[in-house]
Design a protein around this motif. Sequence first.
Motif, PDB file in Angstrom:
ATOM      1  N   ARG A   1      14.176  -7.513 -31.376  1.00 50.57           N
ATOM      2  CA  ARG A   1      13.286  -7.054 -32.438  1.00 50.57           C
ATOM      3  C   ARG A   1      12.484  -5.859 -31.944  1.00 50.57           C
ATOM      4  N   LEU A   2      11.872  -5.161 -32.885  1.00 48.70           N
ATOM      5  CA  LEU A   2      11.098  -3.987 -32.525  1.00 48.70           C
ATOM      6  C   LEU A   2       9.851  -4.405 -31.757  1.00 48.70           C
ATOM      7  N   LEU A   3       9.604  -3.766 -30.627  1.00 46.66           N
ATOM      8  CA  LEU A   3       8.450  -4.057 -29.780  1.00 46.66           C
ATOM      9  C   LEU A   3       7.493  -2.867 -29.794  1.00 46.66           C
ATOM     10  N   THR A   4       6.193  -3.153 -29.765  1.00 47.50           N
ATOM     11  CA  THR A   4       5.171  -2.106 -29.781  1.00 47.50           C
ATOM     12  C   THR A   4       4.491  -2.041 -28.416  1.00 47.50           C
ATOM     13  N   PRO A   5       4.421  -0.862 -27.812  1.00 45.02           N
ATOM     14  CA  PRO A   5       3.804  -0.750 -26.480  1.00 45.02           C
ATOM     15  C   PRO A   5       2.333  -1.162 -26.492  1.00 45.02           C
ATOM     16  N   GLY A   6       1.865  -1.696 -25.372  1.00 43.41           N
ATOM     17  CA  GLY A   6       0.491  -2.169 -25.279  1.00 43.41           C
ATOM     18  C   GLY A   6      -0.544  -1.084 -25.545  1.00 43.41           C
ATOM     19  N   TRP A   7      -0.284   0.140 -25.041  1.00 41.35           N
ATOM     20  CA  TRP A   7      -1.258   1.221 -25.239  1.00 41.35           C
ATOM     21  C   TRP A   7      -1.454   1.517 -26.725  1.00 41.35           C
TER      22      TRP A   7
ATOM     23  N   ASP B   1      -8.339  -7.609 -34.827  1.00 40.20           N
ATOM     24  CA  ASP B   1      -8.105  -8.888 -34.150  1.00 40.20           C
ATOM     25  C   ASP B   1      -6.798  -8.838 -33.362  1.00 40.20           C
ATOM     26  N   ARG B   2      -6.886  -8.933 -32.037  1.00 42.71           N
ATOM     27  CA  ARG B   2      -5.690  -8.858 -31.199  1.00 42.71           C
ATOM     28  C   ARG B   2      -4.730 -10.010 -31.470  1.00 42.71           C
ATOM     29  N   ALA B   3      -5.218 -11.106 -31.994  1.00 37.22           N
ATOM     30  CA  ALA B   3      -4.329 -12.231 -32.292  1.00 37.22           C
ATOM     31  C   ALA B   3      -3.290 -11.863 -33.356  1.00 37.22           C
ATOM     32  N   LEU B   4      -3.549 -10.814 -34.125  1.00 40.07           N
ATOM     33  CA  LEU B   4      -2.623 -10.398 -35.176  1.00 40.07           C
ATOM     34  C   LEU B   4      -1.693  -9.273 -34.731  1.00 40.07           C
ATOM     35  N   ALA B   5      -1.789  -8.871 -33.476  1.00 41.82           N
ATOM     36  CA  ALA B   5      -0.944  -7.783 -32.981  1.00 41.82           C
ATOM     37  C   ALA B   5       0.525  -8.204 -32.981  1.00 41.82           C
ATOM     38  N   PRO B   6       1.435  -7.249 -33.171  1.00 44.78           N
ATOM     39  CA  PRO B   6       2.874  -7.567 -33.149  1.00 44.78           C
ATOM     40  C   PRO B   6       3.362  -7.819 -31.734  1.00 44.78           C
ATOM     41  N   ALA B   7       4.636  -8.138 -31.617  1.00 42.47           N
ATOM     42  CA  ALA B   7       5.232  -8.366 -30.298  1.00 42.47           C
ATOM     43  C   ALA B   7       5.084  -7.123 -29.437  1.00 42.47           C
ATOM     44  N   GLU B   8       4.601  -7.318 -28.208  1.00 45.21           N
ATOM     45  CA  GLU B   8       4.291  -6.202 -27.317  1.00 45.21           C
ATOM     46  C   GLU B   8       5.416  -5.976 -26.323  1.00 45.21           C
ATOM     47  N   GLY B   9       5.680  -4.713 -26.014  1.00 50.08           N
ATOM     48  CA  GLY B   9       6.682  -4.396 -25.004  1.00 50.08           C
ATOM     49  C   GLY B   9       7.377  -3.082 -25.286  1.00 50.08           C
TER      50      GLY B   9
ATOM     51  N   ASN C   1      11.257  -1.417 -25.971  1.00 51.85           N
ATOM     52  CA  ASN C   1      12.645  -1.736 -26.306  1.00 51.85           C
ATOM     53  C   ASN C   1      13.624  -1.065 -25.351  1.00 51.85           C
ATOM     54  N   THR C   2      14.742  -1.739 -25.102  1.00 49.57           N
ATOM     55  CA  THR C   2      15.817  -1.152 -24.309  1.00 49.57           C
ATOM     56  C   THR C   2      16.648  -0.239 -25.207  1.00 49.57           C
ATOM     57  N   PRO C   3      17.198   0.840 -24.648  1.00 50.37           N
ATOM     58  CA  PRO C   3      18.021   1.745 -25.464  1.00 50.37           C
ATOM     59  C   PRO C   3      19.212   1.018 -26.083  1.00 50.37           C
ATOM     60  N   VAL C   4      19.579   1.421 -27.283  1.00 52.50           N
ATOM     61  CA  VAL C   4      20.727   0.823 -27.969  1.00 52.50           C
ATOM     62  C   VAL C   4      21.998   1.497 -27.464  1.00 52.50           C
ATOM     63  N   GLY C   5      22.929   0.699 -26.943  1.00 52.94           N
ATOM     64  CA  GLY C   5      24.135   1.268 -26.352  1.00 52.94           C
ATOM     65  C   GLY C   5      25.392   1.074 -27.158  1.00 52.94           C
ATOM     66  N   ALA C   6      25.347   0.240 -28.195  1.00 54.41           N
ATOM     67  CA  ALA C   6      26.564  -0.026 -28.974  1.00 54.41           C
ATOM     68  C   ALA C   6      26.196  -0.310 -30.418  1.00 54.41           C
TER      69      ALA C   6
END
Length: 404
Positions: A276-282, A314-322, A324-329
């Motif tokens: 899934r799409l990840l949003t960087p912490g910064w 509210d940080r509790a509502l933040a999306p998944a953090e991280g 993403n790895t490049p899409v290769g296929a």
Amino acid sequence: MIEPLPDGTTLVHIGPYKTGTTAMQGALWEARDALAGHGVAYPGELAHEMNASMAVALGRVDPGKDIDAFRQRWYDLVAALHETRPRIGVLSSEVYCEATDAGARTVLDALGPRTHVVITARPIVRLLGSQWQQYGQNVPVPPYDAWLRAILDQFDVPDGGTVTPSFWQRHRHDRLVERWVGLVGGDRVTVIVVDDRDHRGLPAAFEALLGLPEGLLRPPADKTNRSLTHPEAALMQELVDRTSQAPWSSADHGRFIRFGAARGLQAAPPDPDAERLLTPGWAIDRALAAGAGMAERIAASGARVIGDLGLLSDRALAPAEGENTPVGAIDPGAAAALAVGIITKLTGVHPRPEHRDLAGPVERAAWSRHRAVAEELERQAQDTTSRAVLRELGRRGRRRLRGS
């Protein structure tokens, strides 16, 4: 306790985008017969009369549409409210959040002084990924990380900046509230803060404002508007990049890509193992800080607020953090879903005697093909009929000769 709006009010829900507008439009549309029984009118022939709203609020419509016809359609909706004189009338379109000054004034003048504006606010941190995906279905956009940096750097730019400038035109919720308070007064603006953890919160707020029984408004499940996985988003954006130049026009792109390929992809079940799409912490940190600042300005605006403005930071509502790895296929299932969406729209081009005046080159090419097939079938049918007539005349002639 939420005080209901006075009888004779017209509630105008102006969005903005991605704040529960589609859900509420669907709920109002599905319940329109029940609403009428409680004196509430939700006019129109669609759950969201988007192009009618665009014609008046923005002075434009989707490519390939007739602006005069949709402008008249909007005035017909208003006329229906004036003629039926419901206890409360309701119009809903996120398009209104981007209204020009002239468009906003037109809307308010047509509806009259008892118009009440409702704005739904959602934490910016939860809008970033969905809006990047939405833009990516319509126009070429930078990769998510680069887009985030550009957007968050443009937070205080008055015109929204250069990268998808409509993002902050839509989602500076504080400026949006202040603008409409300036137009109609704080006593005629209500802000509903959306809490994604409470699925009944938004419908319940509308029920209270409209004086409806609890549980009447039930947003339908909308599987055609789901978020894309990271590989799906990458595939979609590659397609958009390739169809954003000749021979594709904006009208063709809207019909076959935005409402064809994208809808086909969203209608298909996602790969459960796809990232899934990840949003960087910064970016999460900066978005939460932006939300806190907007909450302060909304609180000071004079508008009525339903819900907790603290949710906007509210940080509790933040999306998944991280990251993403490049899409290769390419996922074959996703590619097939894209193709099905486009083919469905291509086969829906009607082989009428003339193509639409506002059709783009791709639609005209599809029309030419469909028209040629239709003409060939018609010719074959005429030939078959002619042969049948000749056979029948021959039989009749032979019968007459035998009888003479």
